[in-house]
Design a protein around this motif. Sequence first.
Motif, mmCIF file in Angstrom:
data_model
loop_
_atom_site.group_PDB
_atom_site.id
_atom_site.type_symbol
_atom_site.label_atom_id
_atom_site.label_comp_id
_atom_site.label_asym_id
_atom_site.label_seq_id
_atom_site.Cartn_x
_atom_site.Cartn_y
_atom_site.Cartn_z
ATOM 1 N N THR A 44 24.380 64.327 41.489
ATOM 2 C CA THR A 44 24.910 63.476 42.553
ATOM 3 C C THR A 44 26.389 63.784 42.746
ATOM 4 N N GLU A 45 26.877 63.523 43.945
ATOM 5 C CA GLU A 45 28.273 63.796 44.281
ATOM 6 C C GLU A 45 28.941 62.529 44.810
ATOM 7 N N VAL A 46 30.266 62.537 44.770
ATOM 8 C CA VAL A 46 31.038 61.391 45.234
ATOM 9 C C VAL A 46 30.828 61.165 46.732
ATOM 10 N N LYS A 47 30.665 59.898 47.106
ATOM 11 C CA LYS A 47 30.465 59.528 48.510
ATOM 12 C C LYS A 47 31.535 58.506 48.925
ATOM 13 N N PRO A 48 32.312 58.802 49.974
ATOM 14 C CA PRO A 48 33.295 57.818 50.445
ATOM 15 C C PRO A 48 32.620 56.695 51.220
ATOM 16 N N GLY A 49 33.247 55.535 51.202
ATOM 17 C CA GLY A 49 32.718 54.397 51.932
ATOM 18 C C GLY A 49 33.817 53.395 52.242
ATOM 19 N N LEU A 50 33.448 52.351 52.944
ATOM 20 C CA LEU A 50 34.388 51.339 53.405
ATOM 21 C C LEU A 50 34.355 50.113 52.499
ATOM 22 N N THR A 51 35.520 49.498 52.322
ATOM 23 C CA THR A 51 35.621 48.184 51.694
ATOM 24 C C THR A 51 36.391 47.267 52.633
ATOM 25 N N ILE A 52 35.848 46.060 52.873
ATOM 26 C CA ILE A 52 36.533 45.105 53.739
ATOM 27 C C ILE A 52 36.169 43.698 53.298
ATOM 28 N N GLY A 53 37.112 42.775 53.386
ATOM 29 C CA GLY A 53 36.811 41.419 52.969
ATOM 30 C C GLY A 53 38.026 40.516 52.980
ATOM 31 N N ALA A 54 38.011 39.540 52.060
ATOM 32 C CA ALA A 54 39.091 38.569 51.975
ATOM 33 C C ALA A 54 39.306 38.190 50.520
ATOM 34 N N PHE A 55 40.488 37.634 50.234
ATOM 35 C CA PHE A 55 40.799 37.249 48.858
ATOM 36 C C PHE A 55 41.508 35.904 48.816
ATOM 37 N N TYR A 56 41.504 35.328 47.607
ATOM 38 C CA TYR A 56 42.108 34.025 47.333
ATOM 39 C C TYR A 56 42.906 34.179 46.051
ATOM 40 N N ASN A 57 44.216 34.025 46.104
ATOM 41 C CA ASN A 57 45.084 34.321 44.966
ATOM 42 C C ASN A 57 45.763 33.082 44.395
ATOM 43 N N TYR A 58 45.848 33.057 43.071
ATOM 44 C CA TYR A 58 46.727 32.134 42.352
ATOM 45 C C TYR A 58 47.788 32.990 41.660
ATOM 46 N N SER A 59 48.997 32.485 41.575
ATOM 47 C CA SER A 59 50.016 33.154 40.775
ATOM 48 C C SER A 59 50.918 32.100 40.145
ATOM 49 N N SER A 60 51.513 32.425 39.004
ATOM 50 C CA SER A 60 52.361 31.467 38.303
ATOM 51 C C SER A 60 53.733 32.064 38.019
ATOM 52 N N LYS A 61 54.676 31.182 37.658
ATOM 53 C CA LYS A 61 56.019 31.624 37.319
ATOM 54 C C LYS A 61 56.038 32.432 36.027
ATOM 55 N N LYS A 62 55.007 32.267 35.203
ATOM 56 C CA LYS A 62 54.937 32.984 33.933
ATOM 57 C C LYS A 62 54.348 34.378 34.077
ATOM 58 N N GLY A 63 53.868 34.732 35.259
ATOM 59 C CA GLY A 63 53.348 36.075 35.488
ATOM 60 C C GLY A 63 51.843 36.178 35.517
ATOM 61 N N PHE A 64 51.154 35.127 35.062
ATOM 62 C CA PHE A 64 49.699 35.185 35.044
ATOM 63 C C PHE A 64 49.137 34.733 36.386
ATOM 64 N N GLY A 65 47.971 35.271 36.733
ATOM 65 C CA GLY A 65 47.347 34.903 37.989
ATOM 66 C C GLY A 65 45.858 35.147 37.974
ATOM 67 N N PHE A 66 45.239 34.802 39.081
ATOM 68 C CA PHE A 66 43.797 34.982 39.241
ATOM 69 C C PHE A 66 43.501 35.254 40.707
ATOM 70 N N SER A 67 42.557 36.156 40.955
ATOM 71 C CA SER A 67 42.163 36.480 42.321
ATOM 72 C C SER A 67 40.641 36.457 42.442
ATOM 73 N N GLY A 68 40.152 35.663 43.370
ATOM 74 C CA GLY A 68 38.737 35.680 43.723
ATOM 75 C C GLY A 68 38.575 36.363 45.065
ATOM 76 N N GLN A 69 37.675 37.337 45.135
ATOM 77 C CA GLN A 69 37.537 38.128 46.359
ATOM 78 C C GLN A 69 36.082 38.154 46.825
ATOM 79 N N ILE A 70 35.902 38.281 48.121
ATOM 80 C CA ILE A 70 34.578 38.524 48.713
ATOM 81 C C ILE A 70 34.696 39.790 49.545
ATOM 82 N N LEU A 71 33.974 40.844 49.134
ATOM 83 C CA LEU A 71 34.115 42.156 49.748
ATOM 84 C C LEU A 71 32.763 42.712 50.188
ATOM 85 N N TYR A 72 32.772 43.386 51.298
ATOM 86 C CA TYR A 72 31.635 44.234 51.686
ATOM 87 C C TYR A 72 32.015 45.658 51.299
#
Length: 213
Positions: A44-72
């Motif tokens: 098998t060989e590498v196949k290019p494709g598309l990624t598109i969607g949206a994300f929801y981010n948390y971030s803190s003053k201490k540097g830690f964070g979390f991201s939930g994403q929904i992607l096609y």
Amino acid sequence: MKNCIILLITLTLSLSQAFAQENVSIGPIAGVSFANFHGSASKTEVKPGLTIGAFYNYSSKKGFGFSGQILYTQLGAKILDKTNEINLNYVQVPLLFTYFFGQYGDRLRPKVFLGPSLNFLVSAKDINGNNINGDSNSRVYNVFDLGLTGGLGLNYELTRKIWLNFDVRYGLGLLDVTKDSNSNIQNRNFGINLGLSFPLGTYDKKSGRLRTR
């Protein structure tokens, strides 16, 4: 599938409570995916494709964070000396634990991230767009795939609280994508993505509520 969706909702709500974050943002994301198989797949060989969607981010003053994403995301591979393709199109839900380098308030924030990805198969087609997943009684590919996603990137503040998000990531499938008991084929892909985040509000640690703008 129903149990996976319930698990996703429960996990997302739990993480929202666990991360007492000051900043909450949302936005669109798009990019390109370079996909292939690993495991018992051959030639098998590498196949290019598309990624598109949206994300929801948390971030803190201490540097830690979390991201939930929904992607096609278009995964799969080229086969038969690149004359045909297996196009496995997924709705992916990465749940990414993130650490931002630098100081809170810096305009440029490098980051690293790692987390699981819940992947739901939308369609399986060949290079001509023909269905290769059989019918409802004889599916060829599994409807669900669990993966692990990790990567690095940077966020750049374009203007007050509006950020350009750039990342490169590697996704590794942990489950066999086929229903064939004689094979063991997993997804893998390298992705380059660009997003734009807009402020949604501020998470209040004491009340546990999101104060929207």
